[in-house]
Design a protein around this motif. Structure first.
Motif, PDB file in Angstrom:
ATOM      1  N   UNK A  20      39.233   7.846 -98.784  1.00 54.48           N
ATOM      2  CA  UNK A  20      38.160   8.750 -98.333  1.00 54.48           C
ATOM      3  C   UNK A  20      36.764   8.224 -98.637  1.00 54.48           C
ATOM      4  N   UNK A  21      36.422   7.070 -98.088  1.00 50.98           N
ATOM      5  CA  UNK A  21      35.078   6.520 -98.273  1.00 50.98           C
ATOM      6  C   UNK A  21      34.142   7.048 -97.197  1.00 50.98           C
TER       7      UNK A  21
ATOM      8  N   UNK B 174      32.068   8.461 -91.812  1.00 55.88           N
ATOM      9  CA  UNK B 174      33.356   8.431 -92.493  1.00 55.88           C
ATOM     10  C   UNK B 174      34.088   7.113 -92.270  1.00 55.88           C
ATOM     11  N   UNK B 175      34.946   6.773 -93.215  1.00 51.92           N
ATOM     12  CA  UNK B 175      35.893   5.667 -93.097  1.00 51.92           C
ATOM     13  C   UNK B 175      35.171   4.319 -93.027  1.00 51.92           C
ATOM     14  N   UNK B 176      34.750   3.844 -94.187  1.00 51.97           N
ATOM     15  CA  UNK B 176      33.925   2.642 -94.274  1.00 51.97           C
ATOM     16  C   UNK B 176      34.748   1.365 -94.402  1.00 51.97           C
ATOM     17  N   UNK B 177      36.052   1.470 -94.353  1.00 51.62           N
ATOM     18  CA  UNK B 177      36.924   0.346 -94.708  1.00 51.62           C
ATOM     19  C   UNK B 177      36.686  -0.918 -93.882  1.00 51.62           C
ATOM     20  N   UNK B 178      36.368  -0.774 -92.601  1.00 56.95           N
ATOM     21  CA  UNK B 178      36.253  -1.946 -91.732  1.00 56.95           C
ATOM     22  C   UNK B 178      34.826  -2.479 -91.624  1.00 56.95           C
ATOM     23  N   UNK B 179      33.911  -1.914 -92.394  1.00 55.00           N
ATOM     24  CA  UNK B 179      32.544  -2.425 -92.401  1.00 55.00           C
ATOM     25  C   UNK B 179      32.293  -3.129 -93.739  1.00 55.00           C
ATOM     26  N   UNK B 180      32.283  -4.461 -93.762  1.00 57.42           N
ATOM     27  CA  UNK B 180      32.199  -5.182 -95.048  1.00 57.42           C
ATOM     28  C   UNK B 180      30.967  -4.833 -95.870  1.00 57.42           C
ATOM     29  N   UNK B 181      29.827  -4.572 -95.234  1.00 55.54           N
ATOM     30  CA  UNK B 181      28.605  -4.301 -95.993  1.00 55.54           C
ATOM     31  C   UNK B 181      28.660  -2.951 -96.685  1.00 55.54           C
ATOM     32  N   UNK B 182      29.201  -1.939 -96.032  1.00 50.79           N
ATOM     33  CA  UNK B 182      29.320  -0.633 -96.674  1.00 50.79           C
ATOM     34  C   UNK B 182      30.507  -0.582 -97.633  1.00 50.79           C
ATOM     35  N   UNK B 183      31.593  -1.261 -97.274  1.00 53.93           N
ATOM     36  CA  UNK B 183      32.762  -1.234 -98.143  1.00 53.93           C
ATOM     37  C   UNK B 183      32.543  -2.063 -99.406  1.00 53.93           C
ATOM     38  N   UNK B 184      31.484  -2.874 -99.412  1.00 51.37           N
ATOM     39  CA  UNK B 184      31.137  -3.613-100.636  1.00 51.37           C
ATOM     40  C   UNK B 184      30.856  -2.657-101.785  1.00 51.37           C
TER      41      UNK B 184
ATOM     42  N   UNK C 259      48.618   4.160 -95.791  1.00 49.33           N
ATOM     43  CA  UNK C 259      47.688   4.879 -94.931  1.00 49.33           C
ATOM     44  C   UNK C 259      46.637   3.931 -94.362  1.00 49.33           C
ATOM     45  N   UNK C 260      46.244   4.179 -93.121  1.00 44.89           N
ATOM     46  CA  UNK C 260      45.270   3.316 -92.441  1.00 44.89           C
ATOM     47  C   UNK C 260      43.980   3.188 -93.225  1.00 44.89           C
ATOM     48  N   UNK C 261      43.580   4.258 -93.932  1.00 46.19           N
ATOM     49  CA  UNK C 261      42.284   4.264 -94.606  1.00 46.19           C
ATOM     50  C   UNK C 261      42.433   4.134 -96.120  1.00 46.19           C
ATOM     51  N   UNK C 262      43.503   3.491 -96.554  1.00 50.26           N
ATOM     52  CA  UNK C 262      43.724   3.214 -97.970  1.00 50.26           C
ATOM     53  C   UNK C 262      43.697   1.705 -98.176  1.00 50.26           C
ATOM     54  N   UNK C 263      43.016   1.270 -99.238  1.00 56.27           N
ATOM     55  CA  UNK C 263      42.932  -0.155 -99.539  1.00 56.27           C
ATOM     56  C   UNK C 263      43.204  -0.383-101.028  1.00 56.27           C
TER      57      UNK C 263
ATOM     58  N   UNK D 155      50.225   7.293-108.661  1.00 61.91           N
ATOM     59  CA  UNK D 155      50.194   8.502-107.827  1.00 61.91           C
ATOM     60  C   UNK D 155      51.319   8.483-106.800  1.00 61.91           C
ATOM     61  N   UNK D 156      51.824   9.663-106.501  1.00 65.45           N
ATOM     62  CA  UNK D 156      52.886   9.798-105.514  1.00 65.45           C
ATOM     63  C   UNK D 156      52.515  10.876-104.494  1.00 65.45           C
ATOM     64  N   UNK D 157      53.144  10.789-103.343  1.00 62.23           N
ATOM     65  CA  UNK D 157      52.955  11.768-102.275  1.00 62.23           C
ATOM     66  C   UNK D 157      54.306  12.327-101.884  1.00 62.23           C
ATOM     67  N   UNK D 158      54.391  13.632-101.585  1.00 61.25           N
ATOM     68  CA  UNK D 158      55.692  14.212-101.217  1.00 61.25           C
ATOM     69  C   UNK D 158      56.171  13.812 -99.826  1.00 61.25           C
ATOM     70  N   UNK D 159      55.281  13.218 -99.027  1.00 61.73           N
ATOM     71  CA  UNK D 159      55.630  12.963 -97.633  1.00 61.73           C
ATOM     72  C   UNK D 159      55.928  11.498 -97.328  1.00 61.73           C
ATOM     73  N   UNK D 160      55.099  10.585 -97.827  1.00 56.24           N
ATOM     74  CA  UNK D 160      55.242   9.199 -97.404  1.00 56.24           C
ATOM     75  C   UNK D 160      54.638   8.277 -98.459  1.00 56.24           C
ATOM     76  N   UNK D 161      54.651   6.984 -98.182  1.00 52.65           N
ATOM     77  CA  UNK D 161      54.008   6.021 -99.061  1.00 52.65           C
ATOM     78  C   UNK D 161      52.526   6.000 -98.721  1.00 52.65           C
ATOM     79  N   UNK D 162      51.736   6.717 -99.490  1.00 45.49           N
ATOM     80  CA  UNK D 162      50.316   6.884 -99.201  1.00 45.49           C
ATOM     81  C   UNK D 162      49.570   5.556 -99.195  1.00 45.49           C
ATOM     82  N   UNK D 163      50.128   4.541 -99.850  1.00 44.23           N
ATOM     83  CA  UNK D 163      49.452   3.242 -99.903  1.00 44.23           C
ATOM     84  C   UNK D 163      49.402   2.562 -98.540  1.00 44.23           C
TER      85      UNK D 163
END
Length: 254
Positions: free
Chosen positions: A110-111, A77-87, A247-251, A237-245
């Motif tokens: 959700x990658x 889960x969570x491929x954001x910090x791996x450049x080869x998989x996030x490619x 999020x640690x795992x959002x790019x 898109x909007x979220x009822x709780x916070x600025x989803x953009x």
């Protein structure tokens, strides 16, 4: 625009709730993703910060003794910090297709890599992915699932209920199974008469609406079923709780 969908493809997606793009990702690119996945789960290299390896519940509970480290893994889960998989998430052909459905400004959510080894249950009950997101509108989100290895009925390919994205988000709960992986919620009492099994060859890519009811069966083959996946959300898109953009795992992808 690279990878843009045709009007007929957009219409098919809108009508059925899903669309298959054959051979979207090249064999060379898939091999790179696959080798990177194996290097991480086999311990040759360390996981990037935030990346998580999820072991299959049957292994965790001692019902199966894995022959190799990769046999124990259900998801990376969570491929954001791996450049080869996030490619994969930034792939121009994929981004172009998603922009045809969501507009120019898109974000990734959700990658992960799904790994379904032989000899484990590994089923995911029929469900809707919107259950996992606190975003609206639903049509501002698109899921992506690309086969890294052959996904057949024998190996537990995805199954979908065409047109089910036109309904509401239904109640989800843990299925009454002996072995259920964490977070694999499902919908009870579905009529599966119209179910379609979406068999994919490596590089084939499924785009699907977050309200589309889908799931996968157990792997009854002698081979792995593996796929790389991500969801994208439109800037509207909007979220009822916070600025989803934020999020640690959002790019932001484009």
């Amino acid at each position: 625009m690279t990878g843009s969908l045709s009007a007929a493809q957009v219409e098919e997606y809108d009508h059925n709730g899903y669309l298959v793009l054959p051979g979207l990702i090249s064999a060379q690119e898939l091999d790179d993703y696959n080798q990177r996945f194996l290097a991480i789960v086999e311990g040759e290299i360390s996981c990037a910060d935030g990346m998580k390896i999820m072991r299959d519940v049957m292994v965790v509970k001692g019902a199966v003794a894995p022959a190799t480290p990769v046999h124990a893994v259900n998801k990376l889960l969570c491929l954001e910090e791996d450049p080869r998989l996030f490619a994969f998430v930034r792939h121009p052909m994929l981004v172009g297709a998603i922009q045809s459905l969501l507009g120019e400004t898109i974000y990734s959510l959700a990658s992960n890599v799904f790994n379904k080894p032989p000899g484990v249950d590994g089923r995911h009950p029929m469900h809707q992915d919107l259950r996992y997101f606190k975003l609206s509108p639903a049509d501002g989100i698109v899921g992506v699932w690309t086969a890294m290895l052959p996904a057949t009925r024998a190996s537990g390919c995805l199954a979908v209920l065409p047109g089910s994205h036109k309904g509401d988000l239904l109640p989800h709960a843990n299925p009454d199974w002996e072995f259920v992986n964490h977070g694999f919620y499902g919908i009870d009492q579905l009529d599966l008469a119209s179910r379609v099994h979406v068999e994919l060859q490596p590089g084939d890519t499924l785009l699907f609406h977050p309200l589309l009811i889908h799931g996968s069966g157990r792997n009854r083959s002698d081979n792995f079923r593996r796929a790389i996946s991500v969801h994208y959300a439109a800037d509207r898109c909007t979220s009822p709780k916070d600025d989803w953009r934020q999020n640690t795992f959002t790019r932001q992808i484009a």
